[in-house]
Design a protein around this motif. Structure first.
Motif, short mmCIF file in Angstrom:
data_model
loop_
_atom_site.label_atom_id
_atom_site.label_comp_id
_atom_site.label_asym_id
_atom_site.label_seq_id
_atom_site.Cartn_x
_atom_site.Cartn_y
_atom_site.Cartn_z
N SER B 47 0.88 -1.21 0.07
CA SER B 47 0.01 -0.10 0.08
C SER B 47 0.72 1.32 0.05
O SER B 47 0.41 2.06 -0.58
CB SER B 47 -0.95 -0.05 1.27
N VAL B 48 1.90 1.28 0.94
CA VAL B 48 2.66 2.59 1.01
C VAL B 48 4.10 2.61 0.12
O VAL B 48 4.56 3.69 0.02
CB VAL B 48 2.86 2.72 2.54
N ARG B 49 4.23 1.60 -0.34
CA ARG B 49 5.56 1.42 -1.50
C ARG B 49 6.77 1.84 -1.08
O ARG B 49 7.58 2.25 -1.51
CB ARG B 49 5.01 2.35 -2.63
N VAL B 145 -2.29 -4.02 -7.27
CA VAL B 145 -3.18 -4.05 -6.38
C VAL B 145 -2.98 -2.87 -5.53
O VAL B 145 -4.04 -2.14 -5.13
CB VAL B 145 -2.38 -5.26 -5.33
N SER B 146 -1.89 -1.93 -5.67
CA SER B 146 -1.75 -0.83 -5.12
C SER B 146 -2.61 0.25 -5.56
O SER B 146 -3.15 1.18 -5.29
CB SER B 146 -0.61 -0.38 -4.96
N GLU B 147 -2.93 0.04 -6.94
CA GLU B 147 -3.74 1.06 -7.68
C GLU B 147 -5.11 0.81 -7.39
O GLU B 147 -6.14 1.46 -8.40
CB GLU B 147 -3.46 0.83 -9.13
N LEU B 148 -5.62 -0.48 -7.13
CA LEU B 148 -7.13 -0.73 -6.83
C LEU B 148 -7.48 0.41 -5.87
O LEU B 148 -6.94 0.99 -4.92
CB LEU B 148 -7.35 -2.30 -6.02
N PRO B 149 -8.86 0.60 -6.03
CA PRO B 149 -9.88 1.44 -4.94
C PRO B 149 -9.33 0.67 -3.57
O PRO B 149 -9.45 -0.25 -3.28
CB PRO B 149 -11.11 1.28 -5.33
N ARG B 150 -9.41 1.60 -2.47
CA ARG B 150 -9.00 1.18 -1.21
C ARG B 150 -9.90 0.04 -0.85
O ARG B 150 -9.02 -0.75 -0.36
CB ARG B 150 -9.07 2.35 -0.38
N ARG B 151 -11.05 0.29 -0.80
CA ARG B 151 -11.81 -1.03 -0.19
C ARG B 151 -11.58 -2.24 -0.97
O ARG B 151 -11.50 -3.43 -0.44
CB ARG B 151 -13.30 -0.69 -0.22
N GLN B 152 -11.42 -2.12 -2.34
CA GLN B 152 -10.96 -3.42 -2.98
C GLN B 152 -9.75 -4.03 -2.77
O GLN B 152 -9.39 -5.33 -2.60
CB GLN B 152 -11.29 -3.20 -4.58
N ARG B 153 -8.80 -3.18 -2.75
CA ARG B 153 -7.41 -3.64 -2.17
C ARG B 153 -7.48 -4.09 -0.73
O ARG B 153 -6.74 -5.30 -0.63
CB ARG B 153 -6.40 -2.25 -2.15
N GLU B 154 -8.19 -3.59 0.06
CA GLU B 154 -8.41 -4.05 1.43
C GLU B 154 -8.94 -5.51 1.30
O GLU B 154 -8.26 -6.46 2.02
CB GLU B 154 -9.10 -3.14 2.52
N ALA B 155 -9.87 -5.67 0.88
CA ALA B 155 -10.80 -6.82 0.70
C ALA B 155 -9.82 -8.19 -0.12
O ALA B 155 -9.70 -8.91 0.41
CB ALA B 155 -11.90 -6.90 -0.20
N PHE B 156 -8.93 -7.51 -1.14
CA PHE B 156 -8.42 -8.55 -1.73
C PHE B 156 -6.91 -9.11 -0.89
O PHE B 156 -6.75 -10.11 -0.78
CB PHE B 156 -7.79 -7.95 -3.08
N HIS B 183 -16.42 -6.22 -3.04
CA HIS B 183 -15.35 -5.72 -3.32
C HIS B 183 -14.37 -6.57 -3.57
O HIS B 183 -13.46 -6.36 -4.62
CB HIS B 183 -14.65 -5.09 -1.65
N TYR B 184 -14.26 -7.85 -3.23
CA TYR B 184 -13.21 -8.93 -3.44
C TYR B 184 -13.52 -9.43 -4.74
O TYR B 184 -12.70 -9.12 -5.79
CB TYR B 184 -13.24 -10.00 -2.57
N SER B 185 -14.63 -9.52 -5.02
CA SER B 185 -15.07 -10.01 -6.52
C SER B 185 -14.52 -8.76 -7.65
O SER B 185 -13.80 -9.06 -8.64
CB SER B 185 -16.63 -10.14 -6.54
N ARG B 186 -14.83 -7.75 -7.15
CA ARG B 186 -14.44 -6.59 -8.21
C ARG B 186 -12.90 -6.58 -8.31
O ARG B 186 -12.40 -6.42 -9.35
CB ARG B 186 -14.95 -5.37 -7.88
N ALA B 187 -12.27 -6.64 -7.30
CA ALA B 187 -10.69 -6.69 -7.07
C ALA B 187 -10.13 -7.74 -8.17
O ALA B 187 -9.08 -7.38 -9.07
CB ALA B 187 -10.30 -6.72 -5.82
#
Lengths: 124, 200
Positions: B47-49, B145-156, B183-187
């Motif tokens: 997330s923070v790279r 993954v880092s470019e996913l919207p926050r909630r999708q990234r968290e779920a994934f 969120h997971y499915s979209r991610a």
């Protein structure tokens, strides 16, 4: 492609991602592992600190009043007794101390009174 | 008097022996953190790279868990820990975003210092070509993954990398189980679309 096939591909993708991620976890270098170890031990130091802080909160008001009185005595010893009304800075200091709910500062009253005394000596 | 007051408070903290319950809890927390810390670090790093920032965030999360939730049931620690960590990551990213805008305004640019190849793990007995391929594939995945919207990234990351079930993921994210599934499915769908080569 039907839903079942999609889900199968999703699962395969997730499994590949997990395997790649686990590889990076297993391959963390020694310096990083050492820092994680240090972080863990630093965090564990707080296991007792939390209980001590709650214990201290029962005694801090009494200690705080005692400490405030000590600061007042120390300042008056060097400034002389108050003439009429307490000087604004002493009265302000006492108000601040007695209103504090910052227990860390109350714990350090001994240090703050030493600093005050040190400054007074420098001025003298 | 002040010496008495000060030393009384300090001695309460320093000299009180640890009870059996405290020692047991400390041991449980030690085992918990030892088991989770490496994955938590990598999750934060995605997330923070930046590894140093990720290490700081993980340490903060450990301390906060101990201070606030050490008395909770062991089964609650994982979702609580990740809830704390994800909140810290989000706050960090907000501060970084403000900082970067200020830096751009001053003409200092906002290039990230993160080098995914440099941050790649040390090779351990793998052939160089294989190691390079793995590093590049993982770098590609991390970037996506880092470019996913926050909630999708968290779920994934919580479902896939940490292996949390839907219920614990929902607790960690502070959302419903239905939201987690969405969120997971979209991610996964987005990642599969955006990644090629090794990931197809």
């Amino acid at each position: 492609m039907n839903d079942r096939q999609e889900r199968k591909l999703d699962d395969e993708f997730a499994a590949k991602a997990k395997a790649a991620f686990d590889q990076t976890v297993d391959s963390l270098d020694g310096a990083t592992l050492s820092r994680l170890n240090q972080s863990r031990h630093r965090a564990l130091e707080h296991v007792n600190a939390g209980r001590a802080a709650s214990f201290n909160r029962q005694w801090m008001p009494a200690a705080g009043v005692a400490g405030a009185a000590a600061v007042a005595v120390a300042v008056w010893t060097f400034n002389g007794p108050p003439t009429g009304t307490a000087s604004p800075s002493v009265a302000t200091d006492l108000e601040i101390i007695l209103e504090l709910d910052d227990f860390e500062m109350l714990e350090n009253l001994e240090f703050y009174s030493w600093v005050e005394l040190d400054e007074q000596l420098d001025r003298a | 008097m002040s010496a008495f007051a000060g030393s009384f408070a300090v001695s309460c903290e320093r000299e009180r022996p640890k009870g059996v319950a405290t020692l047991r809890r400390e041991e449980e927390l030690n085992r918990f953190f030892a088991e989770i810390e490496r994955r938590a670090l990598r999750i934060a790093e995605i997330s923070v790279r930046n590894r140093d920032d990720a290490l700081d965030l993980v340490q903060d999360a450990m301390i906060k868990l101990v201070r606030r939730y050490a008395d909770k049931d062991r089964a609650e620690w994982t979702p609580l820990f990740y809830r704390i960590l994800q909140n810290s990551v989000r706050d960090f990213q907000r501060r970084q975003s403000v900082r970067n805008r200020v830096m751009v305004w001053f003409g200092r640019g906002d290039e990230s210092d993160y080098d995914p190849i440099a941050a790649a793990p040390d090779p351990i007995g793998r052939a160089p070509e294989e190691e390079l391929a793995n590093s590049e594939a993982m770098s590609e995945l991390e970037r996506a993954v880092s470019e996913l919207p926050r909630r999708q990234r968290e779920a994934f990351v919580l479902r896939t990398f940490e292996g949390l079930d839907v219920k614990d993921t929902a607790a960690a994210m502070g959302v419903s189980t239905g939201s987690v599934k969405t969120h997971y499915s979209r991610a996964v769908h987005t990642l599969r679309e955006n990644l090629r080569g090794h990931w197809q």
